[in-house]
Enzyme design. Structure first.
Site, PDB file in Angstrom:
ATOM      1  N   HIS A 141      -3.719  -5.246   0.772  1.00  0.00           N
ATOM      2  CA  HIS A 141      -3.146  -5.658   2.065  1.00  0.00           C
ATOM      3  C   HIS A 141      -3.125  -7.186   2.192  1.00  0.00           C
ATOM      4  O   HIS A 141      -4.160  -7.794   2.441  1.00  0.00           O
ATOM      5  CB  HIS A 141      -3.966  -5.057   3.216  1.00  0.00           C
ATOM      6  CG  HIS A 141      -3.767  -3.591   3.349  1.00  0.00           C
ATOM      7  ND1 HIS A 141      -2.754  -3.042   4.111  1.00  0.00           N
ATOM      8  CD2 HIS A 141      -4.422  -2.540   2.796  1.00  0.00           C
ATOM      9  CE1 HIS A 141      -2.802  -1.723   4.025  1.00  0.00           C
ATOM     10  NE2 HIS A 141      -3.804  -1.390   3.235  1.00  0.00           N
ATOM     11  N   GLU A 192      -1.818  -8.824   4.570  1.00  0.00           N
ATOM     12  CA  GLU A 192      -1.741  -9.215   5.974  1.00  0.00           C
ATOM     13  C   GLU A 192      -3.103  -9.398   6.633  1.00  0.00           C
ATOM     14  O   GLU A 192      -3.188  -9.991   7.708  1.00  0.00           O
ATOM     15  CB  GLU A 192      -0.900  -8.191   6.755  1.00  0.00           C
ATOM     16  CG  GLU A 192      -1.498  -6.795   6.899  1.00  0.00           C
ATOM     17  CD  GLU A 192      -1.218  -5.846   5.724  1.00  0.00           C
ATOM     18  OE1 GLU A 192      -1.040  -6.341   4.597  1.00  0.00           O
ATOM     19  OE2 GLU A 192      -1.219  -4.617   5.937  1.00  0.00           O
ATOM     20  N   CYS A 217       0.840  -1.205   0.000  1.00  0.00           N
ATOM     21  CA  CYS A 217       0.000   0.000   0.000  1.00  0.00           C
ATOM     22  C   CYS A 217       0.878   1.259   0.000  1.00  0.00           C
ATOM     23  O   CYS A 217       1.528   1.545  -0.990  1.00  0.00           O
ATOM     24  CB  CYS A 217      -0.961  -0.051   1.185  1.00  0.00           C
ATOM     25  SG  CYS A 217      -2.308   1.119   1.029  1.00  0.00           S
TER      26      CYS A 217
END
Ligand code: XMP
Length: 530
Positions: free
Chosen positions: A171, A173, A77
């Site tokens: 993202h 994660e 990002c």
């Protein structure tokens, strides 16, 4: 070791988390970390997201040495924009916000250098991903190719033609990106060649070695324990490392749960062999709480009294040990550390801020102790997340009941008794809470619920008990499910369960004639009543 450089995104710590799940050892450092100051060379670097735009005047930027290290770099990002910003500062960014699910199309480069395709290797060509960003790339920096696109982001993934340098707009994660873990694995294992040898057993061995080295062959350590999981695990680890040179102190503040002090005493001494002193200061605490109704004043009084009592005890231990106590143990966990890592300001500020934050947690601000008594801080759990602490606790032989204990606030039931905290009110709140938790455990619901307790409300209600009309107190039951304790939902018990608990409380707890259940979400309601 893989390094995650934190630019302040709310998800940064999850990147470290995903790496650890892959048994890859990872450390999160503030994004301004000078790599030359590290005594080791990372095998790869991940640049996190950020609430900033790279074009903000005060936007944080990475040490340019990151790009000279010749190890793989992945920008997530903001991290992608940071790479683009470093490789052609004139790359323009868009301002339309994108938040939520997106379908990512992977672009393969069969004829290009092989490192380019490795990030998405083994994954399908269409992937569900989670986006959360304002800026996005509108042009490729020089020498980069596109490796993924979405309908809204033509450069959702980019890679450098020669260097192992990658940027992704989404993202990986968060759990809303199902392929995220595989992608992180491709980066850490295939591209960075990080070893997957980080296990809890290894952690215990290296941490015990580290503690022994830091404390030395004769050094002594003191620390407060509360009967909760973090302080018990920290104390057990300490005991494994230095035996009785670790002195645990349990302060009975008079507002712990029913029998909690006695149970903790038994478990820690008889069960775990820890050198523990229990200090019964309940009268001192309750004396100071007399007449106090304001929750913030209750917190202050309990925190300050705790420090006074603990300091007294610590001084006694020091006298008896010939003044050889040098360290104060704290059961600080990784999320507390992360919260206090800041890229704003020089590292000296980071340290003070960090110590203040963590010392304020749970048992009150013992920061003064470090200064007055010249103690140094030792934090064996500072790299672990809560669930890792639970695994560690189980490995260290700590009973299941304690390992899975719900969090309990430092000010204890004083903030669950609305109004004045008197010995009578404490007895009522304790008894009701005990019945409630006993029934939750009997119904097999304890682990499904994140936190549950009974609060004593400052109102009287009318009831008819026996043949008499009574004007007695009201118990409110609270139970929430949450993962982060920042947001929470109330637990949906079935009516039969609540009926049983209410019946028992009204029958067994003198002074209570009514029970209610709290159905407020957080936000706006907090988990505690006060
Ligand atoms: P709230 O009530 O803010 O609680 O939704 C979130 C979590 O923090 C705990 N809590 C405290 N813990 N000292 C503590 O050590 C405090 O003063 C305190 N107040 C709230 C609460 O139990 C929940 O887990």
């Amino acid at each position: 070791t893989a390094v995650v450089l934190d630019f302040g995104s709310q998800y940064s710590h999850l990147i470290t988390r995903r790496l650890r799940e892959l048994n890859v050892y990872a450390e999160m450092l503030p994004c301004t970390q000078k790599l030359a100051d590290l005594s080791w060379k990372p095998k790869g670097v991940i640049l996190s997201g950020s609430p900033y735009s790279v074009y903000d005047a005060d936007a944080p930027h990475a040490d340019p040495a990151v790009f000279e290290l010749e190890v793989p770099v992945l920008g997530v990002c903001y991290g992608l924009q940071e790479i683009a910003w470093n490789y052609g500062k004139d790359v323009s960014a868009g301002n339309r916000k994108e938040y939520g699910h997106a379908i990512l199309s992977v672009t393969r480069h069969i004829d290009a250098p092989s490192h380019i395709d490795i990030l998405f290797s083994g994954l399908t060509d269409e992937l569900e991903v989670w986006m959360s960003h304002g800026d996005k790339l509108r042009a490729l920096p020089k020498d980069f190719v596109t490796i993924a696109t979405t309908s809204n982001a033509p450069f959702a993934g980019i890679a450098h033609m020669q260097k192992k340098l990658y940027g992704i707009q989404f993202h990986p994660e968060v759990t809303h990106t199902p392929c995220g873990k595989a992608l992180v694995e491709n980066f850490a294992v295939k591209l960075c060649q990080c070893k997957q040898n980080w296990t809890m057993e290894r952690f215990v061995d290296t941490e015990i070695d580290r503690i022994r080295k830091v404390v030395g062959p004769t050094g002594q350590v003191i620390g407060a324990v509360s009967g909760g999981v973090d302080s018990t695990v920290a104390a057990k680890l300490m005991h494994e490392a230095i035996g009785d040179r670790f002195h645990a102190i349990l302060v009975d503040n008079g507002v712990m749960r029913l029998n909690e002090c006695a149970i903790a005493h038994k478990t820690l001494t008889e069960g775990l062999g820890i050198n523990l002193t229990v200090v019964d200061a309940s009268e001192e605490f309750l004396g100071k709480l007399k007449g106090v109704e304001d929750p913030e004043r209750k917190r202050k009084i309990i925190g300050n009294t705790f420090i006074e009592v603990f300091q007294r005890e610590a001084e006694r231990v020091m006298r008896e040990s010939g003044g050889a106590v040098d360290f104060l143990l704290q059961g600080t966990l990784y999320p507390d550390v992360i919260e206090s890592i800041s890229f704003k300001g020089p590292s000296a500020t980071i340290k003070t801020h960090h110590e203040c934050t963590l010392l304020l947690s749970s048992s009150g601000n013992v920061g003064g102790l470090l200064e007055n008594m010249k103690l140094k801080l030792i934090e064996p759990l500072r790299e672990l997340f809560k669930d890792e602490v639970r695994v560690l606790g189980t490995n260290l032989g700590i009973p299941e009941d304690l390992v899975w204990r719900h969090p309990f606030p430092g000010p204890g039931i004083a903030i669950r008794i609305l109004g004045e905290v008197t010995p009578t009110q404490v007895a009522i709140a304790r008894k009701a809470d005990h019945i409630y938790i006993e029934e939750i455990k009997a119904a097999g619901l304890y682990r499904k619920i994140s936190q549950a307790y009974a609060a004593l409300l400052p109102v009287r209600a009318v009831g008819v008990m026996g043949d008499k009309r009574v004007h007695d107190q009201v118990i409110a039951l609270r139970a929430v499910e949450t993962t982060d304790y920042m947001t929470a939902d109330w637990f949906d018990f079935d009516g039969k369960f609540l009926r049983k608990v209410a019946g028992r409380i009204v029958n067994e707890v003198d002074g209570v004639c009514r029970v209610v259940y709290d159905v407020t979400q957080k936000p706006p309601g907090t988990i505690e009543f006060q």
